[in-house]
Write a protein that holds these residues in place. Sequence first.
Motif, PDB file in Angstrom:
ATOM      1  N   PRO A  72      18.972  -2.267   1.699  1.00  0.00           N
ATOM      2  CA  PRO A  72      18.461  -0.905   1.931  1.00  0.00           C
ATOM      3  C   PRO A  72      17.025  -0.886   2.453  1.00  0.00           C
ATOM      4  O   PRO A  72      16.674  -0.023   3.271  1.00  0.00           O
ATOM      5  CB  PRO A  72      18.565  -0.262   0.537  1.00  0.00           C
ATOM      6  CG  PRO A  72      19.655  -1.016  -0.142  1.00  0.00           C
ATOM      7  CD  PRO A  72      19.501  -2.431   0.334  1.00  0.00           C
ATOM      8  N   GLY A  73      16.215  -1.839   2.016  1.00  0.00           N
ATOM      9  CA  GLY A  73      14.827  -1.881   2.441  1.00  0.00           C
ATOM     10  C   GLY A  73      14.664  -2.116   3.930  1.00  0.00           C
ATOM     11  O   GLY A  73      13.657  -1.697   4.519  1.00  0.00           O
ATOM     12  N   ILE A  74      15.628  -2.783   4.556  1.00  0.00           N
ATOM     13  CA  ILE A  74      15.553  -3.012   5.996  1.00  0.00           C
ATOM     14  C   ILE A  74      15.605  -1.685   6.752  1.00  0.00           C
ATOM     15  O   ILE A  74      14.818  -1.426   7.669  1.00  0.00           O
ATOM     16  CB  ILE A  74      16.698  -3.938   6.445  1.00  0.00           C
ATOM     17  CG1 ILE A  74      16.489  -5.345   5.864  1.00  0.00           C
ATOM     18  CG2 ILE A  74      16.805  -3.976   7.971  1.00  0.00           C
ATOM     19  CD1 ILE A  74      17.668  -6.272   6.069  1.00  0.00           C
ATOM     20  N   ILE A  75      16.523  -0.833   6.347  1.00  0.00           N
ATOM     21  CA  ILE A  75      16.649   0.463   7.010  1.00  0.00           C
ATOM     22  C   ILE A  75      15.477   1.369   6.623  1.00  0.00           C
ATOM     23  O   ILE A  75      14.930   2.095   7.470  1.00  0.00           O
ATOM     24  CB  ILE A  75      17.993   1.119   6.665  1.00  0.00           C
ATOM     25  CG1 ILE A  75      19.157   0.152   6.975  1.00  0.00           C
ATOM     26  CG2 ILE A  75      18.150   2.423   7.434  1.00  0.00           C
ATOM     27  CD1 ILE A  75      19.213  -0.343   8.404  1.00  0.00           C
ATOM     28  N   ASP A  76      15.070   1.315   5.348  1.00  0.00           N
ATOM     29  CA  ASP A  76      13.914   2.111   4.907  1.00  0.00           C
ATOM     30  C   ASP A  76      12.671   1.752   5.709  1.00  0.00           C
ATOM     31  O   ASP A  76      11.914   2.635   6.129  1.00  0.00           O
ATOM     32  CB  ASP A  76      13.649   1.883   3.418  1.00  0.00           C
ATOM     33  CG  ASP A  76      14.713   2.488   2.517  1.00  0.00           C
ATOM     34  OD1 ASP A  76      15.467   3.368   2.987  1.00  0.00           O
ATOM     35  OD2 ASP A  76      14.796   2.077   1.344  1.00  0.00           O
ATOM     36  N   LYS A  77      12.446   0.449   5.909  1.00  0.00           N
ATOM     37  CA  LYS A  77      11.261  -0.010   6.644  1.00  0.00           C
ATOM     38  C   LYS A  77      11.317   0.454   8.094  1.00  0.00           C
ATOM     39  O   LYS A  77      10.294   0.849   8.676  1.00  0.00           O
ATOM     40  CB  LYS A  77      11.178  -1.534   6.581  1.00  0.00           C
ATOM     41  CG  LYS A  77       9.968  -2.130   7.292  1.00  0.00           C
ATOM     42  CD  LYS A  77       8.664  -1.748   6.611  1.00  0.00           C
ATOM     43  CE  LYS A  77       7.497  -2.486   7.242  1.00  0.00           C
ATOM     44  NZ  LYS A  77       6.196  -2.099   6.614  1.00  0.00           N
ATOM     45  N   VAL A  79      12.775   3.178   9.297  1.00  0.00           N
ATOM     46  CA  VAL A  79      12.476   4.615   9.343  1.00  0.00           C
ATOM     47  C   VAL A  79      10.999   4.861   9.036  1.00  0.00           C
ATOM     48  O   VAL A  79      10.354   5.737   9.628  1.00  0.00           O
ATOM     49  CB  VAL A  79      13.389   5.378   8.371  1.00  0.00           C
ATOM     50  CG1 VAL A  79      13.019   6.854   8.313  1.00  0.00           C
ATOM     51  CG2 VAL A  79      14.852   5.219   8.785  1.00  0.00           C
ATOM     52  N   GLU A  80      10.446   4.061   8.136  1.00  0.00           N
ATOM     53  CA  GLU A  80       9.021   4.188   7.814  1.00  0.00           C
ATOM     54  C   GLU A  80       8.155   3.877   9.025  1.00  0.00           C
ATOM     55  O   GLU A  80       7.169   4.561   9.296  1.00  0.00           O
ATOM     56  CB  GLU A  80       8.680   3.224   6.677  1.00  0.00           C
ATOM     57  CG  GLU A  80       7.212   3.220   6.265  1.00  0.00           C
ATOM     58  CD  GLU A  80       6.922   2.171   5.202  1.00  0.00           C
ATOM     59  OE1 GLU A  80       5.847   1.542   5.278  1.00  0.00           O
ATOM     60  OE2 GLU A  80       7.769   1.963   4.310  1.00  0.00           O
ATOM     61  N   GLU A  81       8.530   2.843   9.778  1.00  0.00           N
ATOM     62  CA  GLU A  81       7.735   2.425  10.945  1.00  0.00           C
ATOM     63  C   GLU A  81       7.919   3.350  12.141  1.00  0.00           C
ATOM     64  O   GLU A  81       6.969   3.656  12.853  1.00  0.00           O
ATOM     65  CB  GLU A  81       8.127   0.997  11.354  1.00  0.00           C
ATOM     66  CG  GLU A  81       7.672  -0.079  10.388  1.00  0.00           C
ATOM     67  CD  GLU A  81       6.194  -0.413  10.540  1.00  0.00           C
ATOM     68  OE1 GLU A  81       5.624  -0.101  11.605  1.00  0.00           O
ATOM     69  OE2 GLU A  81       5.626  -0.993   9.600  1.00  0.00           O
ATOM     70  N   PHE A  82       9.160   3.792  12.379  1.00  0.00           N
ATOM     71  CA  PHE A  82       9.469   4.503  13.620  1.00  0.00           C
ATOM     72  C   PHE A  82       9.935   5.943  13.430  1.00  0.00           C
ATOM     73  O   PHE A  82      10.072   6.686  14.399  1.00  0.00           O
ATOM     74  CB  PHE A  82      10.539   3.733  14.404  1.00  0.00           C
ATOM     75  CG  PHE A  82      10.083   2.406  14.929  1.00  0.00           C
ATOM     76  CD1 PHE A  82       9.261   2.333  16.038  1.00  0.00           C
ATOM     77  CD2 PHE A  82      10.474   1.230  14.318  1.00  0.00           C
ATOM     78  CE1 PHE A  82       8.846   1.110  16.547  1.00  0.00           C
ATOM     79  CE2 PHE A  82      10.069  -0.007  14.801  1.00  0.00           C
ATOM     80  CZ  PHE A  82       9.247  -0.066  15.923  1.00  0.00           C
ATOM     81  N   GLY A  83      10.250   6.314  12.195  1.00  0.00           N
ATOM     82  CA  GLY A  83      10.697   7.678  11.947  1.00  0.00           C
ATOM     83  C   GLY A  83      12.173   7.918  12.179  1.00  0.00           C
ATOM     84  O   GLY A  83      12.668   9.016  11.925  1.00  0.00           O
ATOM     85  N   ARG A  84      12.903   6.879  12.634  1.00  0.00           N
ATOM     86  CA  ARG A  84      14.308   7.057  12.938  1.00  0.00           C
ATOM     87  C   ARG A  84      14.960   5.690  13.134  1.00  0.00           C
ATOM     88  O   ARG A  84      14.288   4.665  13.251  1.00  0.00           O
ATOM     89  CB  ARG A  84      14.506   7.893  14.202  1.00  0.00           C
ATOM     90  CG  ARG A  84      13.875   7.287  15.440  1.00  0.00           C
ATOM     91  CD  ARG A  84      13.896   8.234  16.641  1.00  0.00           C
ATOM     92  NE  ARG A  84      15.260   8.517  17.081  1.00  0.00           N
ATOM     93  CZ  ARG A  84      15.820   9.719  16.993  1.00  0.00           C
ATOM     94  NH1 ARG A  84      15.154  10.741  16.473  1.00  0.00           N
ATOM     95  NH2 ARG A  84      17.053   9.923  17.433  1.00  0.00           N
ATOM     96  N   ILE A  85      16.288   5.666  13.200  1.00  0.00           N
ATOM     97  CA  ILE A  85      17.050   4.495  13.629  1.00  0.00           C
ATOM     98  C   ILE A  85      18.180   4.988  14.508  1.00  0.00           C
ATOM     99  O   ILE A  85      18.937   5.881  14.125  1.00  0.00           O
ATOM    100  CB  ILE A  85      17.577   3.662  12.437  1.00  0.00           C
ATOM    101  CG1 ILE A  85      18.464   2.508  12.952  1.00  0.00           C
ATOM    102  CG2 ILE A  85      18.341   4.520  11.424  1.00  0.00           C
ATOM    103  CD1 ILE A  85      18.868   1.514  11.877  1.00  0.00           C
TER     104      ILE A  85
END
Length: 251
Positions: A72-77, A79-85
Motif C-alpha cells: 500500500p505504501g507504494i501507491i500512497d507514496k 499519490v503523495e509525490e504526484f497527487g494521482r496515479i
Amino acid sequence: MHYFDLTGKVAVVTGAGRGLGAAIAVGLAEAGADLVLVTNDTPADGTAGKVRELGRKAVTLQADISNRSNLPGIIDKTVEEFGRIDVLVNNAGIIRRTPAAEHSYRDWEDVLNVNLNSVFVLSQEAGKRMIAQGAGKIINIASMLSFQGGINVPGYTASKHAIVGLTKQLGNEWASKGVQVNAIAPGYMVTDNTEALREDPLRSTQILERIPAGRWGTGQDLAGAAIFLASSASDYMSGHVLCVDGGWMSR
C-alpha cells in the motif's frame, strides 16, 4: 499521435531497475509520463537517469514486494509525490526452476507472492484511486506460460495463468468505471529469467527454431505495446492479453 500522448500522466512500474521493466519505464517517459520506479534489490538509478534525461520526473522506491505490508505504501507514496496515479505496470516477477516432484513449497510460495499476490494488492490499491478519479490503466505482465505448461516451473506457470484470469476479472469490474485492465504476454525475451534457457544450446536452438522472427525479444520490443495500453488509444480494450512474441503463439 495524440492518442499515444502520456504527457501529464503518472505511471508506476515495478521491477524497473533493469530488463523489461526498465525498457517499459523509459518508453512511457518517452511518451510523456512521469515515473515511480519500484525495485527490490536492484537500484533504479540508471532507469531514473534516462527518464530525467527525457525531461520527465522520476521517483525511485526500493521495496520487497513479496511482503504484502510494503505494497500500500507504494501507491500512497505515488499519490503523495504526484497527487494521482494514472498507470500501473505490474512487471516484477521471479522464476524458480526445479522439476515438479522436487519443487519446494518455499519456492512455490516465493514465486506466487511476487508474481501474483503483489499484483492483486497493488492493483487493488491503485484501482481504488483510479476509480475515484474516473480513469486509469493497469498493465499486467503475463507470459507464454500463461497459455502453455512449460517444464520445471510449476510456480511460475501457475502464477502466469492466474495473471490472465485476474486481468480479465478486474477488467470486467472496472471497465465501466473508466479503468482498463489488460496484459502483455512477452515471448522469449533476453532477461535474467531466461538466462538458463539461453545458455542451454539445445533449448535455445529449439526455441529460436519456433520463433518466426528468428530472434529473442528485447525490452524495447515491449515499449510500444506498453505505451499503447497506457494511452487513450486502448480506451476500448479490457481484459485483453496482447502477445508480443515474434510470432511464437501463431506457430
